[in-house]
Motif scaffolding. Sequence first.
Motif, PDB file in Angstrom:
ATOM      1  N   GLU A   1      37.940   4.997  -9.892  1.00 49.16           N
ATOM      2  CA  GLU A   1      37.453   6.509 -10.220  1.00 49.16           C
ATOM      3  C   GLU A   1      36.030   6.343 -10.971  1.00 49.16           C
ATOM      4  O   GLU A   1      34.900   5.281 -11.550  1.00 49.16           O
ATOM      5  CB  GLU A   1      38.309   7.017 -11.219  1.00 49.16           C
ATOM      6  N   GLU A   2      35.432   6.687 -10.513  1.00 48.13           N
ATOM      7  CA  GLU A   2      33.817   6.948 -10.531  1.00 48.13           C
ATOM      8  C   GLU A   2      32.750   8.100 -11.070  1.00 48.13           C
ATOM      9  O   GLU A   2      33.522   9.037  -9.696  1.00 48.13           O
ATOM     10  CB  GLU A   2      32.350   6.482  -9.710  1.00 48.13           C
ATOM     11  N   ARG A   3      32.562   8.724 -12.342  1.00 49.14           N
ATOM     12  CA  ARG A   3      32.400   9.791 -12.615  1.00 49.14           C
ATOM     13  C   ARG A   3      31.185  10.238 -13.813  1.00 49.14           C
ATOM     14  O   ARG A   3      31.440   9.037 -14.145  1.00 49.14           O
ATOM     15  CB  ARG A   3      33.507  10.743 -13.185  1.00 49.14           C
ATOM     16  N   ALA A   4      30.612  11.454 -14.014  1.00 45.78           N
ATOM     17  CA  ALA A   4      30.216  11.408 -15.350  1.00 45.78           C
ATOM     18  C   ALA A   4      30.647  11.044 -16.989  1.00 45.78           C
ATOM     19  O   ALA A   4      32.517  11.236 -16.453  1.00 45.78           O
ATOM     20  CB  ALA A   4      29.618  12.669 -15.711  1.00 45.78           C
ATOM     21  N   THR A   5      30.036  10.214 -17.238  1.00 43.63           N
ATOM     22  CA  THR A   5      30.909   9.662 -18.573  1.00 43.63           C
ATOM     23  C   THR A   5      31.866  10.680 -19.324  1.00 43.63           C
ATOM     24  O   THR A   5      32.557  10.425 -19.448  1.00 43.63           O
ATOM     25  CB  THR A   5      30.680   8.926 -19.861  1.00 43.63           C
ATOM     26  N   GLU A   6      31.223  11.957 -19.912  1.00 42.14           N
ATOM     27  CA  GLU A   6      31.871  12.333 -20.487  1.00 42.14           C
ATOM     28  C   GLU A   6      33.017  13.721 -19.843  1.00 42.14           C
ATOM     29  O   GLU A   6      33.703  13.873 -20.256  1.00 42.14           O
ATOM     30  CB  GLU A   6      30.979  14.136 -20.736  1.00 42.14           C
TER      31      GLU A   6
ATOM     32  N   PRO B   1      40.556  11.760 -17.152  1.00 39.92           N
ATOM     33  CA  PRO B   1      40.427  11.376 -16.260  1.00 39.92           C
ATOM     34  C   PRO B   1      41.363  11.267 -15.232  1.00 39.92           C
ATOM     35  O   PRO B   1      42.551  12.049 -15.083  1.00 39.92           O
ATOM     36  CB  PRO B   1      40.556   9.368 -17.147  1.00 39.92           C
ATOM     37  N   THR B   2      41.299  10.915 -13.528  1.00 36.63           N
ATOM     38  CA  THR B   2      42.246  11.503 -12.740  1.00 36.63           C
ATOM     39  C   THR B   2      42.645  10.410 -12.364  1.00 36.63           C
ATOM     40  O   THR B   2      44.091  10.324 -11.409  1.00 36.63           O
ATOM     41  CB  THR B   2      41.787  12.686 -11.456  1.00 36.63           C
ATOM     42  N   HIS B   3      42.312   9.343 -12.315  1.00 35.88           N
ATOM     43  CA  HIS B   3      43.289   7.682 -11.806  1.00 35.88           C
ATOM     44  C   HIS B   3      44.004   7.407 -12.642  1.00 35.88           C
ATOM     45  O   HIS B   3      43.692   7.405 -14.332  1.00 35.88           O
ATOM     46  CB  HIS B   3      42.449   7.291 -11.328  1.00 35.88           C
ATOM     47  N   PRO B   4      45.854   7.267 -12.366  1.00 35.76           N
ATOM     48  CA  PRO B   4      46.142   6.692 -13.587  1.00 35.76           C
ATOM     49  C   PRO B   4      45.763   5.367 -14.373  1.00 35.76           C
ATOM     50  O   PRO B   4      45.848   5.509 -15.222  1.00 35.76           O
ATOM     51  CB  PRO B   4      47.850   5.750 -12.495  1.00 35.76           C
TER      52      PRO B   4
END
Length: 325
Positions: free
Chosen positions: A238-243, A249-252
């Motif tokens: 998973e890679e996203r903006a911090t906030e 979060p989308t990944h378990p």
Amino acid sequence: MSGEPILRVEGLRTYFPVRQGVFRRVVGQVHAVDGVDLAVPTGGTLALVGESGCGKTTVGRSILRLVEPQEGRVWYDGVDLLRLSRTALHPYRRHLQIVFQDPNASLDPRLRVRDSIAEGMVAFRIGANARERTERVAALMRRVGLDPDQMLRYPHEFSGGQRQRICIARALAVEPRVIVCDEAISALDVSIQAQILNLLRDLQQELGLSYLFITHDLSVVRYLADRVAVMYLGQIVEERATEALFAGPTHPYTRGLLAAVPSIDPASPGAHARVRGDVPSPARPPSGCRFHTRCPEVFERCPREAPPAYPVDGGSSRCFLAAHK
């Protein structure tokens, strides 16, 4: 931060041979880094997080070619660093520096602090003479919160936090644009960790530095990072903006890491989200989704198929559940 990333990694793969027997024959490969894509924002911080052994340190070392990857691209300033010869790579080493986890091990005990900090200046011919380099060392020591009068001391005469400040000064001595912080605060006391984090943030604002901040501790990520890449068994899951990542979060696996962070918030993720079991061997990664052997939300498709990186909120998530977001 500006829009274009200063450093872009595409399809990075670094394997290490497994040898057995008297003749040390290769019987397998450790998939330390297996198809990693990253982008370090210009003037910002990308945090690379995950459990010990997931391959995040190997990513940092592969980018700098301290270990040689087998495949991939590392784009900096329009140049693929992995395609350069050692001679052609030398000028770029000035722009990409690293701060290691253990400052005691990364400083030569036989060198005085002045000589350790000035080592890079000598290698890249920065400063007209020894006197000018000494003046630059004194200025760097003041910038990182050390007394220049102590430059003739040896590393063992300093505390752990002071030694890490020396390592930061040594990295800054060659005027880099990107610094890889490889677990740079994990060996320090909690109070010292906060001081080093504040120092890194101040230096970033003052000098416009870009950081790849490698850590296993999500509790420090929110303070420093602009984006977060979560790594598991050699892959970015998973890679996203911090906030955005902390808010949803989308990944378990990401949810499990966040659940393990100590919190007094009653709304924080409960024990049901925590990751259980041990990390499988990177020499024999599971088929399909690599996280399915430990995932609390696994279903039939997961052991058979490897999920692609689905786009999610300006980032990505390598989970079939993200396809419905």
